[in-house]
Design a protein around this motif. Sequence first.
Motif, mmCIF file in Angstrom:
data_model
loop_
_atom_site.group_PDB
_atom_site.id
_atom_site.type_symbol
_atom_site.label_atom_id
_atom_site.label_comp_id
_atom_site.label_asym_id
_atom_site.label_seq_id
_atom_site.Cartn_x
_atom_site.Cartn_y
_atom_site.Cartn_z
ATOM 1 N N MET A 145 16.340 23.992 75.659
ATOM 2 C CA MET A 145 16.018 24.444 76.907
ATOM 3 C C MET A 145 14.953 25.716 76.593
ATOM 4 O O MET A 145 14.059 26.189 77.430
ATOM 5 C CB MET A 145 17.219 25.110 77.647
ATOM 6 C CG MET A 145 18.225 24.009 78.022
ATOM 7 S SD MET A 145 19.651 24.243 79.228
ATOM 8 C CE MET A 145 19.928 25.725 78.925
ATOM 9 N N GLU A 146 15.332 26.499 75.393
ATOM 10 C CA GLU A 146 14.024 27.352 75.225
ATOM 11 C C GLU A 146 12.961 26.848 74.818
ATOM 12 O O GLU A 146 11.686 27.516 75.347
ATOM 13 C CB GLU A 146 14.676 28.268 73.739
ATOM 14 C CG GLU A 146 13.931 29.348 73.475
ATOM 15 C CD GLU A 146 13.704 30.461 74.332
ATOM 16 O OE1 GLU A 146 12.796 31.364 74.167
ATOM 17 O OE2 GLU A 146 14.586 30.538 75.130
ATOM 18 N N LEU A 147 12.877 25.850 74.203
ATOM 19 C CA LEU A 147 11.345 24.857 74.161
ATOM 20 C C LEU A 147 10.854 24.598 75.333
ATOM 21 O O LEU A 147 9.722 24.953 75.555
ATOM 22 C CB LEU A 147 11.515 23.768 73.125
ATOM 23 C CG LEU A 147 10.282 22.930 72.945
ATOM 24 C CD1 LEU A 147 9.449 24.102 72.032
ATOM 25 C CD2 LEU A 147 10.689 21.807 71.974
ATOM 26 N N GLY A 149 38.058 30.122 71.140
ATOM 27 C CA GLY A 149 37.732 30.842 69.893
ATOM 28 C C GLY A 149 36.557 30.713 69.245
ATOM 29 O O GLY A 149 36.209 31.855 68.672
ATOM 30 N N LEU A 150 35.774 29.512 69.497
ATOM 31 C CA LEU A 150 34.437 29.773 69.141
ATOM 32 C C LEU A 150 33.449 30.605 69.905
ATOM 33 O O LEU A 150 32.720 31.254 69.412
ATOM 34 C CB LEU A 150 33.849 28.274 69.030
ATOM 35 C CG LEU A 150 32.302 28.015 68.749
ATOM 36 C CD1 LEU A 150 31.909 28.575 67.339
ATOM 37 C CD2 LEU A 150 31.857 26.505 69.126
ATOM 38 N N LEU A 151 33.542 30.420 71.207
ATOM 39 C CA LEU A 151 33.297 31.497 72.149
ATOM 40 C C LEU A 151 33.512 33.006 71.765
ATOM 41 O O LEU A 151 32.664 33.814 72.044
ATOM 42 C CB LEU A 151 33.272 31.063 73.434
ATOM 43 C CG LEU A 151 32.867 29.735 73.998
ATOM 44 C CD1 LEU A 151 33.396 29.419 75.364
ATOM 45 C CD2 LEU A 151 31.495 29.544 73.968
ATOM 46 N N ALA A 152 34.699 33.271 71.390
ATOM 47 C CA ALA A 152 34.924 34.855 71.111
ATOM 48 C C ALA A 152 34.140 35.293 69.824
ATOM 49 O O ALA A 152 34.110 36.326 69.770
ATOM 50 C CB ALA A 152 36.494 34.880 70.812
ATOM 51 N N ARG A 153 33.757 34.274 69.085
ATOM 52 C CA ARG A 153 32.979 34.718 67.737
ATOM 53 C C ARG A 153 31.632 35.191 67.958
ATOM 54 O O ARG A 153 31.052 35.685 67.269
ATOM 55 C CB ARG A 153 33.041 33.288 66.832
ATOM 56 C CG ARG A 153 34.463 33.346 66.272
ATOM 57 C CD ARG A 153 34.529 32.115 65.322
ATOM 58 N NE ARG A 153 33.222 32.072 64.503
ATOM 59 C CZ ARG A 153 33.113 30.788 63.776
ATOM 60 N NH1 ARG A 153 33.589 29.788 64.151
ATOM 61 N NH2 ARG A 153 32.022 30.741 62.964
ATOM 62 N N VAL A 154 31.188 34.855 69.124
ATOM 63 C CA VAL A 154 29.714 35.286 69.505
ATOM 64 C C VAL A 154 30.009 36.728 69.880
ATOM 65 O O VAL A 154 30.721 37.163 70.841
ATOM 66 C CB VAL A 154 29.185 34.458 70.720
ATOM 67 C CG1 VAL A 154 27.937 35.014 71.218
ATOM 68 C CG2 VAL A 154 29.396 32.869 70.505
ATOM 69 N N PRO A 155 28.887 37.503 69.329
ATOM 70 C CA PRO A 155 28.997 38.918 69.659
ATOM 71 C C PRO A 155 28.856 39.404 71.257
ATOM 72 O O PRO A 155 28.059 38.534 71.789
ATOM 73 C CB PRO A 155 27.773 39.442 68.829
ATOM 74 C CG PRO A 155 27.586 38.684 67.971
ATOM 75 C CD PRO A 155 28.051 37.350 68.365
ATOM 76 N N ALA A 157 25.498 39.069 72.841
ATOM 77 C CA ALA A 157 25.006 37.810 73.076
ATOM 78 C C ALA A 157 25.607 36.768 73.801
ATOM 79 O O ALA A 157 25.215 35.531 74.102
ATOM 80 C CB ALA A 157 24.838 37.343 71.700
ATOM 81 N N GLN A 158 26.639 37.179 74.541
ATOM 82 C CA GLN A 158 27.708 36.199 75.070
ATOM 83 C C GLN A 158 26.950 35.875 76.192
ATOM 84 O O GLN A 158 26.555 36.741 77.104
ATOM 85 C CB GLN A 158 29.130 36.889 75.440
ATOM 86 C CG GLN A 158 29.966 36.749 74.360
ATOM 87 C CD GLN A 158 31.399 37.185 74.588
ATOM 88 O OE1 GLN A 158 31.637 37.334 75.608
ATOM 89 N NE2 GLN A 158 32.002 37.352 73.226
ATOM 90 N N ARG A 159 26.840 34.276 76.643
ATOM 91 C CA ARG A 159 26.334 33.856 77.850
ATOM 92 C C ARG A 159 25.000 33.827 77.768
ATOM 93 O O ARG A 159 24.163 33.513 78.648
ATOM 94 C CB ARG A 159 26.739 34.269 79.193
ATOM 95 C CG ARG A 159 28.193 34.469 79.156
ATOM 96 C CD ARG A 159 28.827 34.362 80.417
ATOM 97 N NE ARG A 159 28.184 33.279 81.465
ATOM 98 C CZ ARG A 159 28.714 32.202 81.793
ATOM 99 N NH1 ARG A 159 29.778 31.727 81.009
ATOM 100 N NH2 ARG A 159 28.384 31.485 82.770
ATOM 101 N N LEU A 160 24.494 34.277 76.366
ATOM 102 C CA LEU A 160 22.878 34.452 76.178
ATOM 103 C C LEU A 160 22.428 33.636 75.092
ATOM 104 O O LEU A 160 21.478 32.844 75.043
ATOM 105 C CB LEU A 160 22.512 35.613 76.108
ATOM 106 C CG LEU A 160 22.788 36.463 77.292
ATOM 107 C CD1 LEU A 160 22.096 38.021 76.848
ATOM 108 C CD2 LEU A 160 21.767 36.301 78.242
ATOM 109 N N ALA A 161 23.320 33.636 73.960
ATOM 110 C CA ALA A 161 22.953 32.903 72.764
ATOM 111 C C ALA A 161 23.507 31.616 72.647
ATOM 112 O O ALA A 161 24.446 31.017 73.385
ATOM 113 C CB ALA A 161 23.706 33.717 71.258
#
Length: 50
Positions: free
Chosen positions: A1-3, A24-30, A33-37
């Motif tokens: 999507m970035e491309l 748990g994986l989503l919680a590891r995103v700082p 950056a959540q909902r952006l990275a």
Amino acid sequence: MELERETGVALGPCWCTRVEFDAGLLARVPQPAQRLACICAACARGNAPA
């Protein structure tokens, strides 16, 4: 999507729009950056390099 955003070339939806991510994986995103990275496929499979 970035491309697609950068080039204007429509490539279709990213693979990540068709899967559900473990909480748990989503919680590891700082927090900032959540909902952006993006989360790569290796991380989503749980076998990202350490």
